[in-house]
Design a protein around this motif. Structure first.
Motif, short mmCIF file in Angstrom:
data_model
loop_
_atom_site.label_atom_id
_atom_site.label_comp_id
_atom_site.label_asym_id
_atom_site.label_seq_id
_atom_site.Cartn_x
_atom_site.Cartn_y
_atom_site.Cartn_z
N LEU A 98 47.08 -12.84 26.58
CA LEU A 98 46.59 -14.18 26.92
C LEU A 98 45.07 -14.21 26.72
N PRO A 99 44.59 -14.29 25.50
CA PRO A 99 43.15 -14.14 25.23
C PRO A 99 42.28 -15.24 25.85
N LYS A 100 42.84 -16.37 26.22
CA LYS A 100 42.05 -17.44 26.82
C LYS A 100 41.96 -17.33 28.34
N THR A 101 42.67 -16.38 28.93
CA THR A 101 42.72 -16.25 30.39
C THR A 101 41.49 -15.50 30.91
N GLU A 102 40.89 -16.01 31.98
CA GLU A 102 39.81 -15.31 32.66
C GLU A 102 40.41 -14.27 33.61
N ILE A 103 39.89 -13.05 33.59
CA ILE A 103 40.43 -11.98 34.41
C ILE A 103 39.29 -11.36 35.23
N GLN B 54 35.22 -4.43 29.59
CA GLN B 54 34.09 -5.34 29.73
C GLN B 54 33.55 -5.81 28.39
N GLU B 55 33.37 -4.85 27.48
CA GLU B 55 32.66 -5.15 26.24
C GLU B 55 33.51 -5.86 25.20
N HIS B 56 34.82 -5.56 25.17
CA HIS B 56 35.68 -6.10 24.12
C HIS B 56 36.68 -7.15 24.62
N HIS B 57 36.91 -7.19 25.94
CA HIS B 57 37.93 -8.11 26.46
C HIS B 57 37.37 -9.06 27.53
N ASN B 58 36.08 -8.98 27.77
CA ASN B 58 35.40 -9.92 28.68
C ASN B 58 36.00 -9.94 30.09
N ILE B 59 36.48 -8.80 30.54
CA ILE B 59 37.02 -8.71 31.91
C ILE B 59 35.85 -8.50 32.86
N GLN B 60 35.84 -9.25 33.94
CA GLN B 60 34.72 -9.21 34.88
C GLN B 60 35.10 -8.38 36.11
N PHE B 61 34.19 -7.52 36.52
CA PHE B 61 34.40 -6.63 37.66
C PHE B 61 33.47 -7.04 38.79
N ILE B 62 34.04 -7.30 39.96
CA ILE B 62 33.28 -7.74 41.12
C ILE B 62 33.51 -6.75 42.25
N PHE C 187 39.12 7.51 30.67
CA PHE C 187 39.24 6.42 31.63
C PHE C 187 37.96 5.56 31.65
N GLU C 188 36.82 6.23 31.60
CA GLU C 188 35.56 5.49 31.61
C GLU C 188 35.42 4.64 30.35
N GLU C 189 35.87 5.19 29.22
CA GLU C 189 35.83 4.43 27.97
C GLU C 189 36.71 3.19 28.06
N LEU C 190 37.85 3.34 28.74
CA LEU C 190 38.76 2.21 28.92
C LEU C 190 38.10 1.11 29.74
N TYR C 191 37.40 1.52 30.79
CA TYR C 191 36.67 0.58 31.65
C TYR C 191 35.58 -0.16 30.86
N ARG C 192 34.83 0.57 30.06
CA ARG C 192 33.77 -0.06 29.26
C ARG C 192 34.37 -1.00 28.23
N SER C 193 35.47 -0.59 27.63
CA SER C 193 36.13 -1.45 26.64
C SER C 193 36.61 -2.75 27.26
N THR D 105 44.98 1.86 36.40
CA THR D 105 46.13 0.97 36.17
C THR D 105 45.66 -0.48 36.10
N GLY D 106 44.74 -0.86 37.00
CA GLY D 106 44.21 -2.22 36.98
C GLY D 106 43.47 -2.53 35.70
N VAL D 107 42.67 -1.56 35.23
CA VAL D 107 41.93 -1.76 33.97
C VAL D 107 42.91 -1.86 32.80
N LYS D 108 43.90 -0.98 32.78
CA LYS D 108 44.91 -1.02 31.71
C LYS D 108 45.63 -2.37 31.69
N GLN D 109 46.07 -2.84 32.87
CA GLN D 109 46.80 -4.10 32.92
C GLN D 109 45.90 -5.28 32.54
N ALA D 110 44.64 -5.22 32.95
CA ALA D 110 43.70 -6.29 32.59
C ALA D 110 43.56 -6.39 31.07
N ILE D 111 43.46 -5.25 30.40
CA ILE D 111 43.34 -5.26 28.94
C ILE D 111 44.63 -5.78 28.30
#
Length: 338
Positions: A189-194, A216-224, A208-214, A177-183
């Protein structure tokens, strides 16, 4: 023809009802709200394919039209009596005879105010995933101050896998759900850092794993990898979090404009009350206790009483529908013995 009463008109209750009616049974759904669909009514898009929730709602509404299913909305069960091998179910001034009963009472989201350190209902712009779904539906992702957020944190495992909250289990759907909402936010809001702050990412199902990779790779979402320990407000009307990057072992502090708390799934507040009414067992967590984890997830501790959906354990919508169909098969097998 046998009579079955379903308690709950969410997707589990409706799918179970349709599967049983398809077999020639008379089915009654008793639902406390004024409409069917349960929490699905609050959702906007669904993982992993971003299907609109209205498409699934339309599916169950159209499916139920195919059968002569009796609906009793804005009603609750007040009394249950034995009736031979079955039961009498009392709601208001109406009594229903049931050869079998299916409990499909759903779940609650963890009350995020119980985690005071995360600031929900204390500071502006701290939301749960359910609040964000409502913002998606309205098309407004601005902060409470009317500005587009420049930086957003999504906090995983709020109220799940948490000994202090007495919820040791994983709620299963929070990560995706978090990955979906982040995307979704990144598209809106393409200029927002997530940033997603997680304990462990549990992307357990197909795509689900493909969604997670997408993400990072296509939407620049950072996972900590780190658990947020404290949220506070700043003098400039922003939010500040304290956490630790557990991979590097470094403490972190970050300023944000919005925080989204991924609240876990809990047994509904009235599940224990319903269980007492029907004299069935619950687990320590409050979910209904299945008689056999592998072979009979929908079979409860009292003869003729069954369960379907997320009142048994956390489930995705896909799993809920599959579980409902499985429970309907178990009910039909039981009815053959009467």
């Amino acid at each position: 023809m046998k009579n079955i009463v379903i308690i709950g008109g969410g997707i589990a209750g409706v799918e179970t009802a349709c599967a049983l009616a398809e077999g020639g049974n008379h089915v009654t759904i008793i639902e406390r709200d004024d409409k069917l669909g349960g929490k699905l009514n609050q959702w906007y898009c669904l993982f992993p394919d971003f299907k609109k929730s209205t498409q699934v709602l339309d599916y169950i509404k159209n499916r139920i039209k195919n059968f002569d299913i009796e609906l009793k909305l804005k009603s609750t069960v007040e009394k249950v009596e034995p009736n031979g091998d079955g039961y009498f179910i009392h709601t208001g001034n109406v009594r229903y005879a049931a050869d079998a009963v299916v409990l499909a009472v759903g779940y609650d989201l963890f009350d995020a105010t119980r985690k005071e350190e995360l600031g929900y209902k204390i500071y502006d712009n701290v939301f749960t995933q359910a609040d964000i779904e409502a913002k998606f539906r309205s098309g407004d992702l601005n902060t409470t101050f009317g500005k587009a957020p420049e930086r957003i944190a999504i906090v995983h495992c709020v109220g799940s896998r948490d000994e202090k909250c007495h919820n040791m289990y994983c709620s299963k759907v929070c990560c995706v759900t978090g990955v979906k909402q982040a995307i979704e936010i990144a598209k809106f809001l393409p200029k927002t850092e997530i940033f997603c702050f997680y304990m462990d990412l549990r992307m357990y199902d197909k795509h689900f794993e493909e969604l997670y990779r997408s993400a990072q790779e296509h939407h620049n979402i950072q996972f900590i990898r780190g658990r947020v320990s404290e949220v506070s407000a700043t003098p400039d009307q922003r939010l500040s979090i304290k956490t630790e990057d557990t991979l590097s072992g470094r403490p972190m502090k970050m300023k944000l404009d919005m925080i989204i708390l991924l609240a876990g799934m809990e047994a509904k507040k009235n599940t224990r009350q319903v269980a007492r009414l029907f004299d069935v067992e619950t687990e320590e967590s409050g979910f209904l206790r299945s008689q056999d984890f592998h072979l009979g997830a929908g079979i409860l501790s009292r003869k003729g009483i069954f369960a379907a959906g997320a009142c048994i354990s956390p489930m995705s919508i896909k799993e809920t529908i599959e579980n409902a169909r499985s429970t309907a098969m178990q009910v039909n097998q039981y009815l053959k013995t009467l």
